[in-house]
Design a protein around this motif. Structure first.
Motif, PDB file in Angstrom:
ATOM      1  N   VAL A   2       1.018  -1.243   0.267  1.00 32.72           N
ATOM      2  CA  VAL A   2      -0.077   0.357   0.222  1.00 32.72           C
ATOM      3  C   VAL A   2       1.031   1.353   0.039  1.00 32.72           C
ATOM      4  CG1 VAL A   2      -1.621   1.392   1.544  1.00 32.72           C
ATOM      5  CG2 VAL A   2      -1.680  -1.249   1.564  1.00 32.72           C
ATOM      6  N   ARG A   4       1.858   5.157   0.751  1.00 32.11           N
ATOM      7  CA  ARG A   4       1.552   6.058   1.072  1.00 32.11           C
ATOM      8  C   ARG A   4       1.449   7.238   0.156  1.00 32.11           C
ATOM      9  NH1 ARG A   4       3.911   7.182   5.314  1.00 32.11           N
ATOM     10  NH2 ARG A   4       2.473   7.921   6.496  1.00 32.11           N
ATOM     11  N   CYS A   5       0.615   8.288  -0.045  1.00 29.14           N
ATOM     12  CA  CYS A   5       0.529   9.270  -0.484  1.00 29.14           C
ATOM     13  C   CYS A   5       0.092  10.820   0.002  1.00 29.14           C
ATOM     14  CB  CYS A   5      -0.344   9.177  -1.865  1.00 29.14           C
ATOM     15  SG  CYS A   5       0.019  10.435  -3.111  1.00 29.14           S
ATOM     16  N   ARG A  19      -7.912  12.651  -4.293  1.00 31.23           N
ATOM     17  CA  ARG A  19      -8.188  11.941  -2.906  1.00 31.23           C
ATOM     18  C   ARG A  19      -9.260  10.813  -2.947  1.00 31.23           C
ATOM     19  NH1 ARG A  19      -8.258  14.097   3.266  1.00 31.23           N
ATOM     20  NH2 ARG A  19      -6.183  12.941   2.997  1.00 31.23           N
ATOM     21  N   GLU A  23      -7.784   6.725  -2.954  1.00 25.75           N
ATOM     22  CA  GLU A  23      -8.424   5.636  -2.267  1.00 25.75           C
ATOM     23  C   GLU A  23      -9.500   4.591  -2.369  1.00 25.75           C
ATOM     24  OE1 GLU A  23      -9.443   7.975   1.220  1.00 25.75           O
ATOM     25  OE2 GLU A  23      -7.559   7.919   1.123  1.00 25.75           O
ATOM     26  N   GLY A  26      -7.107   1.350  -3.564  1.00 31.08           N
ATOM     27  CA  GLY A  26      -5.500   0.985  -3.167  1.00 31.08           C
ATOM     28  C   GLY A  26      -4.601   1.686  -2.581  1.00 31.08           C
ATOM     29  N   ILE A  27      -4.700   3.082  -3.232  1.00 29.09           N
ATOM     30  CA  ILE A  27      -3.342   3.996  -2.715  1.00 29.09           C
ATOM     31  C   ILE A  27      -3.831   4.588  -1.503  1.00 29.09           C
ATOM     32  CG2 ILE A  27      -2.036   5.986  -2.344  1.00 29.09           C
ATOM     33  CD1 ILE A  27      -2.042   5.410  -5.717  1.00 29.09           C
ATOM     34  N   SER A  28      -3.123   5.082  -0.062  1.00 33.94           N
ATOM     35  CA  SER A  28      -3.771   5.530   0.500  1.00 33.94           C
ATOM     36  C   SER A  28      -2.823   7.394   1.204  1.00 33.94           C
ATOM     37  CB  SER A  28      -3.140   4.884   1.783  1.00 33.94           C
ATOM     38  OG  SER A  28      -3.084   5.299   3.922  1.00 33.94           O
ATOM     39  N   VAL A  29      -3.563   7.710   0.754  1.00 37.95           N
ATOM     40  CA  VAL A  29      -3.554   9.198   0.482  1.00 37.95           C
ATOM     41  C   VAL A  29      -3.765  10.001   2.053  1.00 37.95           C
ATOM     42  CG1 VAL A  29      -4.617  11.331  -0.032  1.00 37.95           C
ATOM     43  CG2 VAL A  29      -4.632   9.266  -1.272  1.00 37.95           C
ATOM     44  N   VAL A  30      -2.448  10.180   2.914  1.00 39.30           N
ATOM     45  CA  VAL A  30      -2.318  10.563   4.611  1.00 39.30           C
ATOM     46  C   VAL A  30      -2.404  11.287   4.698  1.00 39.30           C
ATOM     47  CG1 VAL A  30      -0.710   7.738   4.937  1.00 39.30           C
ATOM     48  CG2 VAL A  30       0.293   9.842   4.374  1.00 39.30           C
TER      49      VAL A  30
END
Length: 136
Positions: A2, A4-5, A19, A23, A26-30
């Motif tokens: 995963v 973290r973006c 975002r 998301e 599958g990308i976690s927009v932190v």
């Protein structure tokens, strides 16, 4: 894996849409940021795997933000990608001179496109590489 973006853009609607899209894929927009100062602070505290930086940040340059992020030793493992609604050709020299790993048009922004720039396996959507979709 995963990713973290962190997304840096001065348009709230784009931040929300990007975002949600990333998301969902599958990308976690932190986190998100809207200015250079906020971008540097958020990057330091969040230490994302990848940071998307818009070329135009109001009266600030995304290229300056990319250089400043790249100069931070604490962010050595983080990668930056320049994003824009402008055509890549309009900024080709600046993109090539920047420490960013590449450029993505906002119109083709996706988890797959980001993974391809990072050299990671795609998301298996079967659409082919980004360059093929753009006709290059």
């Amino acid at each position: 894996m995963v990713l973290r973006c962190l997304i840096i853009d001065d348009h709230p609607r784009f931040l929300d849409a990007a975002r949600a899209l990333l998301e969902r894929e599958g990308i976690s927009v932190v986190g998100v940021a809207s200015s250079a100062a906020e971008a540097l602070q958020r990057a330091e505290e969040l230490r994302p795997d990848v940071t998307l930086v818009d070329i135009d940040l109001g009266d600030q340059s995304g290229f300056d933000v990319v250089r400043r992020l790249h100069g931070k030793a604490s962010l050595a493992r983080s990668r930056t990608v320049i994003i824009s609604t402008h055509a890549e050709e309009d900024y080709a020299d600046l993109i090539a001179a920047s420490p960013a790993i590449g450029f993505l048009s906002k119109t083709v922004l996706s988890a797959r496109a980001i993974r391809e720039l990072l050299g990671l396996p795609g998301d298996g959507d079967g659409k082919g590489p980004v360059s093929e979709r753009r006709g290059e």
